[in-house]
Scaffold this motif. Structure first.
Motif, mmCIF file in Angstrom:
data_model
loop_
_atom_site.group_PDB
_atom_site.id
_atom_site.type_symbol
_atom_site.label_atom_id
_atom_site.label_comp_id
_atom_site.label_asym_id
_atom_site.label_seq_id
_atom_site.Cartn_x
_atom_site.Cartn_y
_atom_site.Cartn_z
ATOM 1 N N UNK A 32 0.816 -1.230 0.000
ATOM 2 C CA UNK A 32 0.000 0.000 0.000
ATOM 3 C C UNK A 32 0.844 1.273 0.000
ATOM 4 N N UNK A 33 2.057 1.225 0.593
ATOM 5 C CA UNK A 33 2.902 2.428 0.599
ATOM 6 C C UNK A 33 3.275 2.822 -0.827
ATOM 7 N N UNK A 34 3.606 1.830 -1.656
ATOM 8 C CA UNK A 34 3.965 2.136 -3.049
ATOM 9 C C UNK A 34 2.770 2.687 -3.815
ATOM 10 N N UNK A 35 1.595 2.127 -3.522
ATOM 11 C CA UNK A 35 0.396 2.620 -4.200
ATOM 12 C C UNK A 35 0.096 4.050 -3.750
ATOM 13 N N UNK A 36 0.298 4.313 -2.441
ATOM 14 C CA UNK A 36 0.097 5.685 -1.935
ATOM 15 C C UNK A 36 1.087 6.645 -2.587
ATOM 16 N N UNK A 37 2.345 6.197 -2.747
ATOM 17 C CA UNK A 37 3.366 7.049 -3.376
ATOM 18 C C UNK A 37 2.986 7.376 -4.815
ATOM 19 N N UNK A 38 2.490 6.345 -5.513
ATOM 20 C CA UNK A 38 2.104 6.538 -6.910
ATOM 21 C C UNK A 38 0.901 7.480 -6.993
ATOM 22 N N UNK A 39 -0.072 7.238 -6.125
ATOM 23 C CA UNK A 39 -1.301 8.019 -6.187
ATOM 24 C C UNK A 39 -1.074 9.485 -5.821
ATOM 25 N N UNK A 40 -0.283 9.723 -4.745
ATOM 26 C CA UNK A 40 -0.126 11.090 -4.267
ATOM 27 C C UNK A 40 1.154 11.761 -4.775
ATOM 28 N N UNK A 41 1.910 11.049 -5.628
ATOM 29 C CA UNK A 41 3.139 11.630 -6.143
ATOM 30 C C UNK A 41 4.189 11.852 -5.066
ATOM 31 N N UNK A 42 4.321 10.910 -4.124
ATOM 32 C CA UNK A 42 5.308 11.019 -3.033
ATOM 33 C C UNK A 42 6.637 10.444 -3.534
ATOM 34 N N UNK A 43 7.704 11.243 -3.551
ATOM 35 C CA UNK A 43 8.937 10.802 -4.195
ATOM 36 C C UNK A 43 9.814 9.890 -3.319
ATOM 37 N N UNK A 44 9.622 9.906 -1.993
ATOM 38 C CA UNK A 44 10.542 9.195 -1.100
ATOM 39 C C UNK A 44 9.730 8.471 -0.033
ATOM 40 N N UNK A 45 9.917 7.141 0.070
ATOM 41 C CA UNK A 45 9.097 6.339 0.998
ATOM 42 C C UNK A 45 9.331 6.740 2.445
ATOM 43 N N UNK A 46 10.509 7.324 2.722
ATOM 44 C CA UNK A 46 10.822 7.697 4.104
ATOM 45 C C UNK A 46 9.889 8.786 4.630
ATOM 46 N N UNK A 47 9.337 9.587 3.715
ATOM 47 C CA UNK A 47 8.379 10.619 4.136
ATOM 48 C C UNK A 47 7.186 10.005 4.864
ATOM 49 N N UNK A 48 6.859 8.767 4.499
ATOM 50 C CA UNK A 48 5.703 8.111 5.095
ATOM 51 C C UNK A 48 5.961 7.656 6.527
ATOM 52 N N UNK A 49 7.233 7.643 6.944
ATOM 53 C CA UNK A 49 7.573 7.109 8.265
ATOM 54 C C UNK A 49 8.121 8.173 9.206
ATOM 55 N N UNK A 50 8.284 9.408 8.709
ATOM 56 C CA UNK A 50 8.919 10.427 9.538
ATOM 57 C C UNK A 50 7.950 11.113 10.484
ATOM 58 N N UNK A 51 6.649 10.886 10.322
ATOM 59 C CA UNK A 51 5.637 11.463 11.214
ATOM 60 C C UNK A 51 5.766 12.984 11.281
ATOM 61 N N UNK A 52 6.119 13.609 10.175
ATOM 62 C CA UNK A 52 6.214 15.067 10.113
ATOM 63 C C UNK A 52 4.822 15.615 9.813
ATOM 64 N N UNK A 53 4.260 16.348 10.784
ATOM 65 C CA UNK A 53 2.883 16.823 10.648
ATOM 66 C C UNK A 53 2.711 17.718 9.425
ATOM 67 N N UNK A 54 3.769 18.467 9.067
ATOM 68 C CA UNK A 54 3.650 19.360 7.900
ATOM 69 C C UNK A 54 3.394 18.555 6.632
ATOM 70 N N UNK A 55 3.982 17.334 6.578
ATOM 71 C CA UNK A 55 3.750 16.451 5.434
ATOM 72 C C UNK A 55 2.380 15.776 5.549
ATOM 73 N N UNK A 56 2.092 15.235 6.741
ATOM 74 C CA UNK A 56 0.890 14.407 6.911
ATOM 75 C C UNK A 56 -0.402 15.211 6.813
ATOM 76 N N UNK A 57 -0.385 16.498 7.244
ATOM 77 C CA UNK A 57 -1.649 17.226 7.281
ATOM 78 C C UNK A 57 -2.189 17.519 5.881
ATOM 79 N N UNK A 58 -1.365 17.317 4.855
ATOM 80 C CA UNK A 58 -1.868 17.460 3.485
ATOM 81 C C UNK A 58 -2.952 16.441 3.166
ATOM 82 N N UNK A 59 -2.940 15.318 3.901
ATOM 83 C CA UNK A 59 -3.866 14.237 3.581
ATOM 84 C C UNK A 59 -5.093 14.235 4.480
ATOM 85 N N UNK A 60 -5.113 15.177 5.456
ATOM 86 C CA UNK A 60 -6.225 15.195 6.418
ATOM 87 C C UNK A 60 -7.510 15.649 5.727
#
Ligand SMILES: [Zn+2]
Length: 341
Positions: free
Chosen positions: A313-341
């Motif tokens: 699912x992480x790869x599908x999320x990256x493809x769907x949302x145009x996320x270039x680096x899988x590590x962004x999904x694990x860093x728990x950075x609210x500035x990144x995550x709140x885009x999906x809220x």
């Protein structure tokens, strides 16, 4: 001694205590402080000025009494104000016309969003969501899935062993085994969950990652059912015009096995940088359940057939949302995550 002065001080303290007890706001307390202790007009300040007119023998006792009252009133004011700040009494200290403060609101992680969406599509095809333990025995993780322990995937260097024979599951497939041990066919389950591999933590790999797999077992299931199910899933998740492509592959627990590609959601199959010009994006592995897997759970491999598939699912999320680096999904950075809220 001047009993008049001592009496007046006592009366003043009593009055001040009563007034302070009635105060309901910081402003009222401040007014009382000015009234009693104000440097120029304060009642107590005025009284203390009179000390100078007392006789030398009266002055020490009256001065001590005046200081004690001043300290007592001052302390009581501070304590009462602290009590108000603590919310003991709000009253008119609150300005109801001020705009409210925005509260923190949680939201689902982009990978969880994708997992839920995939599960919803498969729910429409009759699949139920199940889970299983992340710490597994090597029998559930490898042996029961037709993967001998001398297979490279079972190597100490590629798997997180917790103890001899116990490991962090390297895929969600052990839950297939646990499900088949518990239930008789027909089975249609979807298994989301974490899996662990000794991969480097780089832009496209993570040592701990979400996996999602499915299993269908019944009498008479064929590769046609596998293809139709996954094509329907791809249309449900990526859009009605999405097509799928199967390429031969190998997994120990399925035979035959395939890699499944979907037509690129960005270019519709024409070819772009996301699909490296091919028009296709690989999203999962799949295949017909190997008879040896059925034998390890006691199913009759002559009577039952089935298919299984697994995706990230992480790869599908990256493809769907145009996320270039899988590590962004694990860093728990609210500035990144709140885009999906
Ligand atoms: Zn493309």
């Amino acid at each position: 001694m001047n009993p008049g002065m001592i009496d007046r001080l006592s009366a003043l303290e009593e009055e001040a205590r009563a007034e302070i007890a009635r105060a309901r706001s910081a402003q009222e307390l401040e007014q009382l402080r000015i009234r009693y202790l104000g440097r120029r007009e304060g009642v107590l300040t005025q009284l203390m000025k009179e000390l100078g007119s007392l006789s030398a023998e009266e002055r020490p006792a009256a001065g001590a009494a005046a200081n004690r009252v001043k300290t007592a009133v001052s302390t009581l004011l501070e304590e009462t104000r602290a009590g108000l700040d603590g919310g003991a009494a709000g009253g008119d200290a609150e300005d109801l016309t001020l705009p409210g403060r925005a509260t923190w609101q949680g939201a689902r992680h982009p990978v969880t969003l994708v997992v839920d969406e995939i599960c919803a599509v498969f729910a429409g095809l009759g699949f139920t969501r199940v889970r299983g333990p992340e710490a597994e025995t090597d029998w559930y993780n490898f042996t029961a899935l037709n993967t001998p322990l001398d297979h490279p995937a079972a190597d100490m260097h590629d798997t997180f062993y917790l103890a001899p024979g116990v490991l962090l599951r390297s895929h969600t497939s052990p839950v297939q085994i646990r499900t088949m041990q518990e239930y008789a066919p027909p089975i249609r389950v979807l298994v989301p969950g974490m899996a662990y591999r000794r991969d480097p933590f780089d832009a496209s790999h993570a040592p701990a990652f979400e996996q999602l797999e499915g299993l269908a077992v019944d009498e008479g299931i064929t590769f046609v059912d596998l293809k139709a199910t996954l094509a329907e899933f791809a249309r449900g998740l990526f859009g009605a015009r999405t097509t799928v492509r199967f390429r031969p592959s190998f997994f120990p627990f399925t035979e035959p096995s395939a890699e499944v590609d979907v037509s690129c959601i960005l270019c519709g199959g024409a070819g772009c940088s996301a699909c490296k010009g091919t028009g296709w994006v690989e999203i999962m592995g799949a295949g017909m359940v190997h008879p040896a897997v059925f034998e390890s759970v006691g199913y009759d491999a002559e009577r039952y057939t089935g298919f299984a598939f697994g995706m990230g699912p992480a790869r599908i999320a990256m493809m769907r949302y145009g996320i270039p680096d899988i590590r962004l999904l694990y860093e728990a950075d609210v500035r990144f995550l709140e885009q999906f809220a």
